[in-house]
Motif scaffolding. Sequence first.
Motif, short mmCIF file in Angstrom:
data_model
loop_
_atom_site.label_atom_id
_atom_site.label_comp_id
_atom_site.label_asym_id
_atom_site.label_seq_id
_atom_site.Cartn_x
_atom_site.Cartn_y
_atom_site.Cartn_z
N MET A 1 21.53 25.28 23.22
CA MET A 1 21.75 26.12 24.39
C MET A 1 22.63 25.41 25.42
SD MET A 1 18.13 28.08 25.05
CE MET A 1 18.89 29.16 26.27
N ALA A 2 22.55 24.09 25.47
CA ALA A 2 23.39 23.33 26.39
C ALA A 2 24.84 23.30 25.94
CB ALA A 2 22.85 21.91 26.54
N CYS A 3 25.04 23.42 24.62
CA CYS A 3 26.40 23.35 24.06
C CYS A 3 27.07 24.72 23.94
CB CYS A 3 26.36 22.69 22.68
SG CYS A 3 25.81 20.97 22.70
N VAL A 4 26.27 25.75 23.74
CA VAL A 4 26.83 27.10 23.54
C VAL A 4 26.98 27.78 24.90
CG1 VAL A 4 26.44 29.36 22.52
CG2 VAL A 4 25.82 27.29 21.25
N SER A 5 28.16 28.32 25.16
CA SER A 5 28.42 28.96 26.44
C SER A 5 28.26 30.48 26.33
CB SER A 5 29.82 28.63 26.94
OG SER A 5 30.80 29.13 26.05
N VAL A 6 27.96 31.08 27.46
CA VAL A 6 27.89 32.55 27.55
C VAL A 6 28.85 33.00 28.65
CG1 VAL A 6 25.54 32.76 26.71
CG2 VAL A 6 25.93 32.41 29.14
N ASP A 7 29.35 34.21 28.52
CA ASP A 7 30.29 34.76 29.49
C ASP A 7 29.53 35.66 30.45
OD1 ASP A 7 32.40 35.74 30.91
OD2 ASP A 7 33.34 36.80 29.25
N LEU A 8 29.41 35.24 31.72
CA LEU A 8 28.69 36.01 32.72
C LEU A 8 29.61 36.94 33.52
CD1 LEU A 8 26.25 33.32 34.17
CD2 LEU A 8 25.85 34.98 32.34
N ARG A 9 30.88 36.95 33.20
CA ARG A 9 31.82 37.79 33.94
C ARG A 9 31.43 39.26 33.79
NH1 ARG A 9 36.43 40.43 32.42
NH2 ARG A 9 36.25 39.51 30.35
N PRO A 10 31.27 39.97 34.90
CA PRO A 10 30.93 41.40 34.80
C PRO A 10 31.98 42.15 34.01
CG PRO A 10 30.62 40.59 37.04
CD PRO A 10 31.30 39.50 36.29
N LYS A 11 31.56 42.79 32.93
CA LYS A 11 32.49 43.42 32.01
C LYS A 11 33.16 44.67 32.59
CE LYS A 11 31.75 40.48 28.72
NZ LYS A 11 30.79 39.61 29.45
N PHE A 12 32.53 45.26 33.61
CA PHE A 12 33.14 46.48 34.16
C PHE A 12 34.31 46.17 35.09
CE2 PHE A 12 29.94 45.46 37.38
CZ PHE A 12 30.62 45.68 38.57
N ILE A 13 34.52 44.89 35.41
CA ILE A 13 35.68 44.51 36.23
C ILE A 13 36.89 44.39 35.31
CG2 ILE A 13 36.63 42.84 37.86
CD1 ILE A 13 33.86 41.98 38.56
N GLU A 14 37.73 45.38 35.35
CA GLU A 14 38.94 45.37 34.53
C GLU A 14 39.99 44.44 35.14
OE1 GLU A 14 39.12 46.85 31.73
OE2 GLU A 14 37.39 48.20 31.80
N ASN A 15 41.04 44.14 34.37
CA ASN A 15 42.13 43.34 34.93
C ASN A 15 42.74 44.07 36.12
OD1 ASN A 15 41.68 41.49 32.91
ND2 ASN A 15 43.44 42.10 31.68
N PRO A 16 42.93 43.38 37.23
CA PRO A 16 43.42 44.03 38.45
C PRO A 16 44.92 44.34 38.40
CG PRO A 16 43.18 41.69 38.82
CD PRO A 16 42.64 41.96 37.44
N ASN A 17 45.34 45.20 39.30
CA ASN A 17 46.77 45.50 39.43
C ASN A 17 47.49 44.46 40.28
OD1 ASN A 17 45.35 48.57 39.53
ND2 ASN A 17 47.00 48.27 38.06
N HIS A 18 46.75 43.86 41.23
CA HIS A 18 47.34 42.86 42.10
C HIS A 18 46.33 41.73 42.32
CE1 HIS A 18 50.58 45.67 43.04
NE2 HIS A 18 49.66 46.58 43.27
N ILE A 19 46.83 40.50 42.31
CA ILE A 19 45.99 39.32 42.49
C ILE A 19 46.60 38.46 43.59
CG2 ILE A 19 44.96 37.29 41.40
CD1 ILE A 19 45.61 38.70 38.68
N THR A 20 45.77 38.11 44.57
CA THR A 20 46.22 37.23 45.65
C THR A 20 45.19 36.13 45.86
OG1 THR A 20 47.27 39.11 46.76
CG2 THR A 20 46.99 37.10 48.05
N ILE A 21 45.67 34.89 45.92
CA ILE A 21 44.81 33.76 46.26
C ILE A 21 45.13 33.35 47.70
CG2 ILE A 21 44.18 31.37 45.75
CD1 ILE A 21 44.96 31.86 42.86
#
Length: 214
Positions: A38-58
Amino acid sequence: MEQTLDDVFLQKRIKTRKITCLVISIFTLLVALTVIIMACVSVDLRPKFIENPNHITIYSTEVPSGLIVIQEDNENLFLNKYDEAFRISSLSALFSGNFGDYDIDETYTPFDQSDSALKNTFGNNFVKMTYSTPQEFKTRNGQKYVSKNGYNNITFDAVYFSISENNSTQDITLFFAVSGNITNSSSGQERRSITKIKLRANTYSLYELIEEYK
């Protein structure tokens, strides 16, 4: 030489003790192996309903202009680092409770998206992802989210989150600029407010992206 009852009883106790020790040893080994896996295997917690955005600003105080607009040719680089941020060990996810549904905090608080208010909320480094069309807010299992505050048809058009300068998995809050009609309002009034999802993530890879723009 005949064995006495005491000898027979003692042998049975010794045999039982050996079996018990063997069972305990096997169980301990299995637990240890499970923890290691469990320490070696990773899981993806990113919310799946968040699609790739149209605009990204940092937004960052560490670059001269105060912000970095992610252009199309660098979009995949950002999205890869964004995905990476939400991959944590299964063990960490288990102990943080993130294997269950999201910890959703739905409020009536208006979302002030002015630059000064955003800096007060997110600090010196944060991401804004915006969408050209409204996005439906959902639960982890992909079902439509049922509002606890009397909204219906909840959608969002922007997502914000802070970027950490520390290379470690930490608590993180995603802020959604949401809108929805108030169910008990005869006028069908639409309200804009904040809805938050609390997770665990390591956003240091995105901080490294800021370093490249200095």
